[in-house]
Design an enzyme around this catalytic site. Structure first.
Site, mmCIF file in Angstrom:
data_model
loop_
_atom_site.group_PDB
_atom_site.id
_atom_site.type_symbol
_atom_site.label_atom_id
_atom_site.label_comp_id
_atom_site.label_asym_id
_atom_site.label_seq_id
_atom_site.Cartn_x
_atom_site.Cartn_y
_atom_site.Cartn_z
ATOM 1 N N PRO A 1 0.969 -1.050 0.028
ATOM 2 C CA PRO A 1 -0.166 0.189 0.221
ATOM 3 C C PRO A 1 0.705 1.079 0.041
ATOM 4 O O PRO A 1 1.900 1.427 0.686
ATOM 5 C CB PRO A 1 -0.898 -0.171 1.275
ATOM 6 C CG PRO A 1 -0.637 -1.358 1.603
ATOM 7 C CD PRO A 1 0.715 -2.201 0.952
ATOM 8 N N GLU A 2 0.556 2.262 -0.897
ATOM 9 C CA GLU A 2 1.360 3.675 -0.908
ATOM 10 C C GLU A 2 0.427 4.469 -0.540
ATOM 11 O O GLU A 2 -0.809 4.227 -0.037
ATOM 12 C CB GLU A 2 1.815 3.667 -2.194
ATOM 13 C CG GLU A 2 2.796 2.502 -2.582
ATOM 14 C CD GLU A 2 3.405 2.662 -4.073
ATOM 15 O OE1 GLU A 2 3.581 3.746 -4.487
ATOM 16 O OE2 GLU A 2 3.605 1.594 -4.782
ATOM 17 N N LYS B 1 3.699 6.347 4.290
ATOM 18 C CA LYS B 1 2.921 5.156 4.236
ATOM 19 C C LYS B 1 2.615 4.307 5.606
ATOM 20 O O LYS B 1 2.249 3.286 5.579
ATOM 21 C CB LYS B 1 3.743 4.161 3.334
ATOM 22 C CG LYS B 1 3.798 4.561 1.803
ATOM 23 C CD LYS B 1 4.591 3.597 0.920
ATOM 24 C CE LYS B 1 6.106 3.541 1.165
ATOM 25 N NZ LYS B 1 6.693 2.609 0.277
ATOM 26 N N ARG C 1 8.044 -13.782 4.575
ATOM 27 C CA ARG C 1 9.154 -12.613 4.884
ATOM 28 C C ARG C 1 8.301 -11.542 5.546
ATOM 29 O O ARG C 1 7.601 -10.728 5.282
ATOM 30 C CB ARG C 1 9.817 -11.928 3.766
ATOM 31 C CG ARG C 1 10.699 -13.029 2.981
ATOM 32 C CD ARG C 1 11.331 -12.121 1.760
ATOM 33 N NE ARG C 1 12.163 -11.249 2.221
ATOM 34 C CZ ARG C 1 12.972 -10.727 1.233
ATOM 35 N NH1 ARG C 1 12.809 -10.847 0.110
ATOM 36 N NH2 ARG C 1 13.824 -9.677 1.678
ATOM 37 N N ARG D 1 21.980 15.072 -3.939
ATOM 38 C CA ARG D 1 23.063 14.036 -4.518
ATOM 39 C C ARG D 1 22.583 13.568 -5.752
ATOM 40 O O ARG D 1 21.324 13.580 -6.139
ATOM 41 C CB ARG D 1 23.189 12.931 -3.415
ATOM 42 C CG ARG D 1 21.845 12.159 -3.018
ATOM 43 C CD ARG D 1 22.149 11.162 -1.927
ATOM 44 N NE ARG D 1 21.048 10.582 -1.437
ATOM 45 C CZ ARG D 1 20.900 9.294 -2.055
ATOM 46 N NH1 ARG D 1 21.706 8.579 -2.682
ATOM 47 N NH2 ARG D 1 19.886 8.418 -1.649
ATOM 48 N N ARG E 1 12.553 -6.810 -6.060
ATOM 49 C CA ARG E 1 11.710 -6.145 -6.686
ATOM 50 C C ARG E 1 11.925 -6.058 -8.083
ATOM 51 O O ARG E 1 12.875 -6.455 -8.868
ATOM 52 C CB ARG E 1 11.472 -4.602 -6.075
ATOM 53 C CG ARG E 1 12.721 -4.119 -6.224
ATOM 54 C CD ARG E 1 12.694 -2.515 -5.638
ATOM 55 N NE ARG E 1 13.945 -1.751 -5.801
ATOM 56 C CZ ARG E 1 14.065 -0.871 -6.735
ATOM 57 N NH1 ARG E 1 13.308 -0.887 -7.853
ATOM 58 N NH2 ARG E 1 15.499 -0.336 -6.905
#
Length: 287
Positions: free
Chosen positions: A2-3, A57, A117, A158, A262
C-alpha cells in the site's frame, strides 16, 4: 505494498467508521510484528478513537488522551475490516493474523501479513514521532511544502536515479515502487535518469505529474471499503505490473527490469527514446 493513496483512503475510512468509538480489545497474534513494549497494546483498551492519520505510508490511530497505534503494512500486510469481529481469543502461531482490534460496537479490524518474509511493523507509542521511521520522513508530495523548488533541492542534493529519489521515504514520503513507475511513465522520464541532470522544465513536469498521479489515484480509492483498495490500485496501473502488455499511450510493449527483491516496469518508446534498459542489476544507467 500500500502506498500513499491507499493508506490515505484507509485513514479516512477508519476515521469515519472508528472515530468516536471506544477500543474494547486488542489482541496480538504475531509478537514479531510488535516493535514496542511500552506502552503495552492493551493500553489502548478503554480509549476513544480520536482520529486516524497518515504519515507517508504509515497509519496512525490516535486515541483521546492515550497512546497511538502506529503501523506500517509493508509489502504483504493488509488491514481487514469487519462489522462483527470474532470474540474468540487470538492464538499466536503460524496464522497470518498479526493483530486484532475490536471496538465497542463489535466492529474492528485484523492486521494480517501473508508470506514468509514478515515486515509488518506495529508500534504503540505516546507520540508517533517516537517511531524513528516516522520522524525521519521527507516532504509529503500532496502537501503545501512539496514545491518545484523543494523538488529541485532534493534532486540536486546528491546525484541519484530519479526512481530512487521518488521512492526514498526520507526525501519524499508516501511513494513506493508502483506509483513511481506510474509517475515516471506519465512524465516520459527514464527511471534511471540522474537527478542532477534534470532541467528546470523536467523538474516542473515531474512535480506536476507527481501531484496528478497521486491525486487521481486518491480520488479513485477514496470512499472505497478497505477490501476493495488493492484491486482498485491494480486496475489503475498503466505500466506497473503490466510487463508484456501494450503501453496505453503508444502501443509499445511494457518492459521490465528485475532486481533482487523487486522489479520496475516502463515503456521504452515513452520513456527512454526507444532504447530498452538492460535487464540486469548492474546495468549501465541511461543518462
Amino acid at each position: 505494498m500500500p502506498e500513499l493513496p491507499e493508506v490515505e483512503s484507509l485513514a479516512r475510512f477508519l476515521t469515519e467508521r472508528a472515530g468516536g468509538h471506544t477500543v474494547a480489545a486488542v489482541q496480538v497474534g504475531a509478537i514479531s510484528a510488535l516493535k514496542t513494549f511500552a506502552p503495552p497494546p492493551d493500553a489502548l483498551v478503554g480509549k476513544v478513537v480520536h482520529d486516524v492519520r497518515r504519515h507517508g505510508k504509515w497509519l496512525d490511530l490516535a486515541t483521546e488522551d492515550g497512546p497511538h497505534l502506529v503501523l506500517h503494512l509493508a509489502r504483504a500486510g493488509w488491514l481487514r475490516w469487519s462489522e462483527q469481529l470474532p470474540t474468540t481469543p487470538v492464538r499466536p502461531g503460524k496464522s497470518p493474523l498479526a493483530l486484532r482490534l475490536r471496538l465497542d460496537d463489535g466492529a474492528g479490524f485484523d492486521l494480517t501479513e501473508a508470506g514468509t518474509r514478515k515486515r509488518l511493523a506495529i508500534h504503540v507509542v505516546d507520540d508517533p514521532t517516537q517511531v524513528e521511521l516516522v520522524s525521519s520522513l521527507g516532504v509529503d508530495p500532496l502537501g503545501e511544502e512539496f514545491t518545484v523548488d523543494r523538488l529541485a533541492e532534493l534532486a540536486a542534493a546528491r546525484n541519484q536515479q530519479v526512481k530512487g529519489l521518488l521512492r526514498d521515504q526520507r526525501q519524499i514520503a508516501g511513494i513506493g515502487n508502483a506509483y513511481s513507475d506510474e509517475i515516471l511513465h506519465a512524465a516520459h522520464m527514464s527511471p534511471f535518469a540522474l537527478s542532477r541532470s534534470l532541467t528546470r522544465d523536467q523538474l516542473e513536469r515531474l512535480h506536476a505529474v507527481v501531484r496528478e498521479v497521486l491525486t487521481d489515484a486518491l480520488a479513485t480509492s477514496s470512499g472505497r471499503p478497505a477490501a476493495e483498495l488493492k484491486d482498485a490500485k491494480r486496475r489503475g496501473m498503466r505500466v506497473h505490473g503490466r510487463t508484456g502488455e501494450a503501453c496505453p499511450v503508444c502501443g509499445d510493449v511494457v518492459r521490465e527490469v528485475s532486481f533482487a527483491d523487486r522489479s520496475l516496469q516502463y515503456c521504452a518508446t515513452c520513456q527512454t527514446g526507444g532504447t530498452p534498459l538492460a535487464d540486469r542489476r548492474l546495468s549501465r544507467l541511461l543518462r
